[in-house]
Design an enzyme around this catalytic site. Sequence first.
Site, mmCIF file in Angstrom:
data_model
loop_
_atom_site.group_PDB
_atom_site.id
_atom_site.type_symbol
_atom_site.label_atom_id
_atom_site.label_comp_id
_atom_site.label_asym_id
_atom_site.label_seq_id
_atom_site.Cartn_x
_atom_site.Cartn_y
_atom_site.Cartn_z
ATOM 1 N N ASP A 1 21.236 -39.118 7.369
ATOM 2 C CA ASP A 1 22.024 -40.200 6.770
ATOM 3 C C ASP A 1 21.372 -41.548 6.988
ATOM 4 O O ASP A 1 22.043 -42.566 7.059
ATOM 5 C CB ASP A 1 23.448 -40.190 7.339
ATOM 6 C CG ASP A 1 23.439 -40.358 8.861
ATOM 7 O OD1 ASP A 1 22.332 -40.266 9.469
ATOM 8 O OD2 ASP A 1 24.512 -40.585 9.436
ATOM 9 N N ASP B 1 26.303 -33.693 0.893
ATOM 10 C CA ASP B 1 25.206 -34.002 -0.036
ATOM 11 C C ASP B 1 25.686 -34.908 -1.165
ATOM 12 O O ASP B 1 24.985 -35.850 -1.579
ATOM 13 C CB ASP B 1 24.639 -32.712 -0.620
ATOM 14 C CG ASP B 1 23.874 -31.895 0.416
ATOM 15 O OD1 ASP B 1 23.547 -32.461 1.490
ATOM 16 O OD2 ASP B 1 23.616 -30.710 0.154
ATOM 17 N N HIS C 1 28.796 -29.013 3.740
ATOM 18 C CA HIS C 1 27.514 -29.637 3.391
ATOM 19 C C HIS C 1 27.454 -30.085 1.933
ATOM 20 O O HIS C 1 26.790 -31.070 1.611
ATOM 21 C CB HIS C 1 26.368 -28.651 3.674
ATOM 22 C CG HIS C 1 26.162 -28.396 5.135
ATOM 23 N ND1 HIS C 1 25.720 -29.341 5.999
ATOM 24 C CD2 HIS C 1 26.376 -27.266 5.873
ATOM 25 C CE1 HIS C 1 25.630 -28.840 7.225
ATOM 26 N NE2 HIS C 1 26.038 -27.555 7.174
ATOM 27 N N ASP D 1 21.967 -46.872 8.786
ATOM 28 C CA ASP D 1 22.489 -45.608 9.307
ATOM 29 C C ASP D 1 23.989 -45.567 9.037
ATOM 30 O O ASP D 1 24.721 -46.516 9.352
ATOM 31 C CB ASP D 1 22.211 -45.483 10.800
ATOM 32 C CG ASP D 1 22.668 -44.148 11.345
ATOM 33 O OD1 ASP D 1 21.944 -43.165 11.140
ATOM 34 O OD2 ASP D 1 23.749 -44.112 11.979
ATOM 35 N N ASN E 1 30.874 -34.532 6.820
ATOM 36 C CA ASN E 1 30.046 -33.340 6.635
ATOM 37 C C ASN E 1 30.651 -32.132 7.351
ATOM 38 O O ASN E 1 30.670 -31.021 6.812
ATOM 39 C CB ASN E 1 28.632 -33.611 7.136
ATOM 40 C CG ASN E 1 27.618 -32.606 6.604
ATOM 41 O OD1 ASN E 1 27.585 -32.361 5.407
ATOM 42 N ND2 ASN E 1 26.829 -32.030 7.489
#
Length: 622
Positions: free
Chosen positions: A533, A507, A503, A490, A498
């Site tokens: 994530d 990404d 976004h 994680d 983010n």
Amino acid sequence: MAAVAFILFLTWLALRVHLALAGFLNGDSTWMAVQNRAVVDLLQYADTGEETDLARFNSQYSTLATFRSVRDQLLSRRPDMARAISILSNIHATEVPLEDAVFVFAYFSGAPHIRQAIAQWKAADPLVDELETIAETLRQSNAYGAPLRAELQFQRARIRTISSALVDRSLVFSSDIAQGAVLADIALFFGVLGTTALAIGLWLLAARRILSRLRSSEKRYRLLFDSAPDAIVIADQATGAVLDANRTALEWRRKGAQRPEGMTYTQWFNDCALHEVAPGDDGLQSGEDGQRVVETQTSVLAWGLRTAHQSVVRDISERVRDERDRHIAAAALANTAEGILIVNARGRVVSPNRAATEITGYTKADLLEMCLEDTRCMADGSAMQISVRDMANAVGRWSGEVQSRRKDGSTYPESLTVSAIRENDQIAVYYVAVFSDISDIREARRHLERLALHDSLTGLVNRAELQRRCDAAIGMAAQVGKMVAVLFIDLDGFKAVNDRYGHAAGDELLQLVSERIYHQQRAVDTVGRIGGDEFVVLLTELERREDAASAAERILAALSRPFKLDSCEAAVGASIGIACTPQDGDRSQTLIANADAAMYAAKSCRPNTWRFHQYCEARAQE
């Protein structure tokens, strides 16, 4: 003719049997005469002791032995008549024709009275052998000097006794032969008589049938004439007037039309609404609606004192429709988008359509010289065996995907269906191969399969595929005695990147993270993204769990370096939870869940660290 032949055969058989049996009845037979001479010669030898008398007796005894051998051979299951005749002819054995005598004993030995006569003959064999014994005794006595008078009298008495017994058996033999001859004559006479009567009866019956056929010939002709499926019209050659027409010709007339008598042939033809085509014309463009398409055959015949022509008019409307349907089917076959090959029973192409040449790049002439398997192999690359046609022949159709080669050497995936065309629903005489290029379909299928098994953003496997591979790895590790480990990763600080940069930057960051994690693993390991994530690494074929810890350290080190994005530079960390088999579970869901729990334990401790699930359980118990 068969009855006449049978009568002649019975007559010939009667004469042959009669001649043979008559010969046996003509005084003493040769067999009995030889027996009598043997007795006389033996008595003479007993009186004189001369060697010439003994030699004559031995000669007669040898003849009797030959008779016995021939008799036994003829009474066997496989009589050799030619050999018997040859032996008897050498000794001049009988006064009747040899063939007749041998024929009787070979084929009538089981007849009444003949069987008893042969039994009498066989019963004489021991007596004849006893005469030979007496001769041997006398010969030995004469060899040591003159025999005693008493002994000679005793032997003469034995010879006369045997002679009397032989005469009795000869008389019984002659009597049985005579009765057999009478019985054979009676049987053969009545056989000839019965056969003659039967032949006369058959001749009378045949004559009656012939007369009956002659009387009904006109009726049968009329029946055949009226039952013919074609219309038959007989018209006067000079005037064209219809003289006769069968039932089909009458049925073809329009409703309410008059009878054909008195009409001309042309009037009848128009009345039936017929359209004639010339021989050889396919008739595809012939006839209007409601018209019969016909073809006509005409012959000249004698009708009483007049000359007439007989027209046989055949309705070919159905044949024309079939030809039209075949023409349409052929046009559709030539213009379909799928390639179609007509293949004979040996697998050689006999007819390709236009699409077949367009798909493969081969000309029609090229394809006609090929077999179906020449440019094709199975989808796995193995040779395309004749079993494809065998399976199509067995079940009627075979479908599957194969790899095909174009004329330029390029290959393409092909969907192929082979159907058998059977003769009388049994033997396959042709096969229809329908094929199409499925390159686009296969590419679309591969894309859909990838979307179903992989994450669309990173290209890593998704949760479902990861669990499938994990279960397979657990099963394999249990067999070879090794370990499987799941690393649950994680990201720390991803949400801030983010939220701050958007976004698109998030990404891009996830894609760079997935690449760094992927490059830290072996070829046998699997990296997956299961959401947001969160990443999971599946490690297989581990010797010890410390190997999983080393992998976690490499991942943390790789992720500790900054990431250069298009719009900025970002830094993130990671928390990793580790679960290993078998202590942390033996199913994928259990391992992933335990690794997730270990990840939360690591995150709660401090950033950029890892924890084993087993360690977390121990701390929890404390």
